[in-house]
Design a protein around this motif. Structure first.
Motif, PDB file in Angstrom:
ATOM      1  N   ASP A  14       0.803  -1.224   0.000  1.00 21.81           N
ATOM      2  CA  ASP A  14       0.000   0.000   0.000  1.00 21.81           C
ATOM      3  C   ASP A  14       0.837   1.275   0.000  1.00 21.81           C
ATOM      4  O   ASP A  14       0.299   2.372   0.129  1.00 21.81           O
ATOM      5  CB  ASP A  14      -0.923   0.025   1.226  1.00 21.81           C
ATOM      6  CG  ASP A  14      -1.997  -1.034   1.144  1.00 21.81           C
ATOM      7  OD1 ASP A  14      -2.345  -1.452   0.027  1.00 21.81           O
ATOM      8  OD2 ASP A  14      -2.487  -1.453   2.208  1.00 21.81           O
ATOM      9  N   ARG A  15       2.150   1.133  -0.129  1.00 21.82           N
ATOM     10  CA  ARG A  15       2.993   2.319  -0.093  1.00 21.82           C
ATOM     11  C   ARG A  15       4.173   2.179  -1.053  1.00 21.82           C
ATOM     12  O   ARG A  15       4.657   1.091  -1.312  1.00 21.82           O
ATOM     13  CB  ARG A  15       3.486   2.593   1.318  1.00 21.82           C
ATOM     14  CG  ARG A  15       4.325   1.473   1.878  1.00 21.82           C
ATOM     15  CD  ARG A  15       4.649   1.685   3.343  1.00 21.82           C
ATOM     16  NE  ARG A  15       5.410   0.568   3.843  1.00 21.82           N
ATOM     17  CZ  ARG A  15       6.565   0.671   4.438  1.00 21.82           C
ATOM     18  NH1 ARG A  15       7.093   1.839   4.676  1.00 21.82           N
ATOM     19  NH2 ARG A  15       7.202  -0.400   4.849  1.00 21.82           N
ATOM     20  N   PHE A  27       4.544   7.476  -0.828  1.00 22.01           N
ATOM     21  CA  PHE A  27       3.214   7.629  -1.410  1.00 22.01           C
ATOM     22  C   PHE A  27       2.341   6.536  -0.828  1.00 22.01           C
ATOM     23  O   PHE A  27       2.638   5.347  -0.961  1.00 22.01           O
ATOM     24  CB  PHE A  27       3.251   7.527  -2.936  1.00 22.01           C
ATOM     25  CG  PHE A  27       1.882   7.602  -3.558  1.00 22.01           C
ATOM     26  CD1 PHE A  27       1.171   8.799  -3.560  1.00 22.01           C
ATOM     27  CD2 PHE A  27       1.289   6.483  -4.101  1.00 22.01           C
ATOM     28  CE1 PHE A  27      -0.105   8.868  -4.110  1.00 22.01           C
ATOM     29  CE2 PHE A  27       0.018   6.540  -4.657  1.00 22.01           C
ATOM     30  CZ  PHE A  27      -0.675   7.739  -4.663  1.00 22.01           C
ATOM     31  N   HIS A  28       1.264   6.942  -0.159  1.00 17.18           N
ATOM     32  CA  HIS A  28       0.327   6.005   0.456  1.00 17.18           C
ATOM     33  C   HIS A  28      -0.815   5.781  -0.538  1.00 17.18           C
ATOM     34  O   HIS A  28      -1.644   6.664  -0.757  1.00 17.18           O
ATOM     35  CB  HIS A  28      -0.174   6.580   1.782  1.00 17.18           C
ATOM     36  CG  HIS A  28      -1.062   5.668   2.536  1.00 17.18           C
ATOM     37  ND1 HIS A  28      -2.158   6.109   3.226  1.00 17.18           N
ATOM     38  CD2 HIS A  28      -1.025   4.330   2.729  1.00 17.18           C
ATOM     39  CE1 HIS A  28      -2.758   5.096   3.811  1.00 17.18           C
ATOM     40  NE2 HIS A  28      -2.097   4.002   3.523  1.00 17.18           N
ATOM     41  N   ARG A  29      -0.823   4.612  -1.150  1.00 15.64           N
ATOM     42  CA  ARG A  29      -1.791   4.324  -2.215  1.00 15.64           C
ATOM     43  C   ARG A  29      -3.238   4.431  -1.741  1.00 15.64           C
ATOM     44  O   ARG A  29      -4.101   4.907  -2.473  1.00 15.64           O
ATOM     45  CB  ARG A  29      -1.540   2.934  -2.789  1.00 15.64           C
ATOM     46  CG  ARG A  29      -0.254   2.842  -3.544  1.00 15.64           C
ATOM     47  CD  ARG A  29      -0.022   1.447  -4.051  1.00 15.64           C
ATOM     48  NE  ARG A  29       1.316   1.399  -4.643  1.00 15.64           N
ATOM     49  CZ  ARG A  29       1.734   0.437  -5.413  1.00 15.64           C
ATOM     50  NH1 ARG A  29       0.948  -0.575  -5.704  1.00 15.64           N
ATOM     51  NH2 ARG A  29       2.945   0.469  -5.896  1.00 15.64           N
ATOM     52  N   THR A  30      -3.517   3.990  -0.543  1.00 17.92           N
ATOM     53  CA  THR A  30      -4.883   3.978  -0.041  1.00 17.92           C
ATOM     54  C   THR A  30      -5.460   5.387   0.066  1.00 17.92           C
ATOM     55  O   THR A  30      -6.604   5.629  -0.319  1.00 17.92           O
ATOM     56  CB  THR A  30      -4.939   3.275   1.328  1.00 17.92           C
ATOM     57  OG1 THR A  30      -4.365   1.980   1.193  1.00 17.92           O
ATOM     58  CG2 THR A  30      -6.356   3.139   1.832  1.00 17.92           C
ATOM     59  N   SER A  31      -4.667   6.318   0.578  1.00 15.01           N
ATOM     60  CA  SER A  31      -5.154   7.691   0.752  1.00 15.01           C
ATOM     61  C   SER A  31      -4.857   8.577  -0.451  1.00 15.01           C
ATOM     62  O   SER A  31      -5.462   9.634  -0.608  1.00 15.01           O
ATOM     63  CB  SER A  31      -4.516   8.323   1.991  1.00 15.01           C
ATOM     64  OG  SER A  31      -3.125   8.547   1.775  1.00 15.01           O
ATOM     65  N   GLY A  32      -3.905   8.151  -1.277  1.00 14.15           N
ATOM     66  CA  GLY A  32      -3.499   8.972  -2.413  1.00 14.15           C
ATOM     67  C   GLY A  32      -2.629  10.148  -2.003  1.00 14.15           C
ATOM     68  O   GLY A  32      -2.406  11.062  -2.783  1.00 14.15           O
ATOM     69  N   LYS A  33      -2.098  10.115  -0.785  1.00 12.45           N
ATOM     70  CA  LYS A  33      -1.296  11.226  -0.269  1.00 12.45           C
ATOM     71  C   LYS A  33       0.188  10.872  -0.258  1.00 12.45           C
ATOM     72  O   LYS A  33       0.560   9.712  -0.130  1.00 12.45           O
ATOM     73  CB  LYS A  33      -1.748  11.614   1.129  1.00 12.45           C
ATOM     74  CG  LYS A  33      -3.143  12.176   1.132  1.00 12.45           C
ATOM     75  CD  LYS A  33      -3.524  12.697   2.477  1.00 12.45           C
ATOM     76  CE  LYS A  33      -4.934  13.285   2.390  1.00 12.45           C
ATOM     77  NZ  LYS A  33      -5.354  13.833   3.642  1.00 12.45           N
ATOM     78  N   THR A  34       0.996  11.923  -0.383  1.00 12.23           N
ATOM     79  CA  THR A  34       2.451  11.790  -0.340  1.00 12.23           C
ATOM     80  C   THR A  34       2.951  12.407   0.960  1.00 12.23           C
ATOM     81  O   THR A  34       2.472  13.457   1.381  1.00 12.23           O
ATOM     82  CB  THR A  34       3.078  12.512  -1.550  1.00 12.23           C
ATOM     83  OG1 THR A  34       2.562  11.923  -2.746  1.00 12.23           O
ATOM     84  CG2 THR A  34       4.588  12.387  -1.537  1.00 12.23           C
TER      85      THR A  34
END
Length: 106
Positions: A14-15, A27-34
């Motif tokens: 997930d990252r 980059f955290h894929r689940t939240s879409g945040k960096t």
């Protein structure tokens, strides 16, 4: 003696993690945040992503791997200073807010 929580990190699937100068870019894929992480934070996230660990264990490993934190290490009741525990807990609580870690049962 205080009770310290056990933590687990999000799956490495997930990252995405990349080196960028003296920081890590996550980059955290689940939240879409960096997120930008220093070496200490990156080490914590890596450790709890491998297996759930308690704050005392995390503080000890950090002190071993990051000599700059050894100044915070002193003989508290569990062999680690309360200042280092507070540092570790602060990072983990922030990671929890960001969805990068969660408290593990037990």
């Amino acid at each position: 003696m205080p009770v310290y929580r056990r933590w687990r990190g999000v799956s490495t699937r997930d990252r995405l993690l990349s080196d960028f100068s003296d920081q890590q870019v996550l980059f955290h894929r689940t939240s879409g945040k960096t997120h930008f992480l220093n070496d200490t934070a990156c080490t914590l996230l890596d450790l709890v992503s491998e297996q759930p660990l308690d704050e005392t264990t995390l503080a000890r490993v950090l002190a071993e791997r990051h000599p700059e934190l050894q100044a915070l290490e002193s003989s508290g009741p569990d062999g680690v200073s309360s200042e280092l525990h507070g540092h570790v807990r602060g990072i983990l609580l922030r990671f929890e807010e960001l969805g990068l870690v969660s408290q593990a049962p037990g």
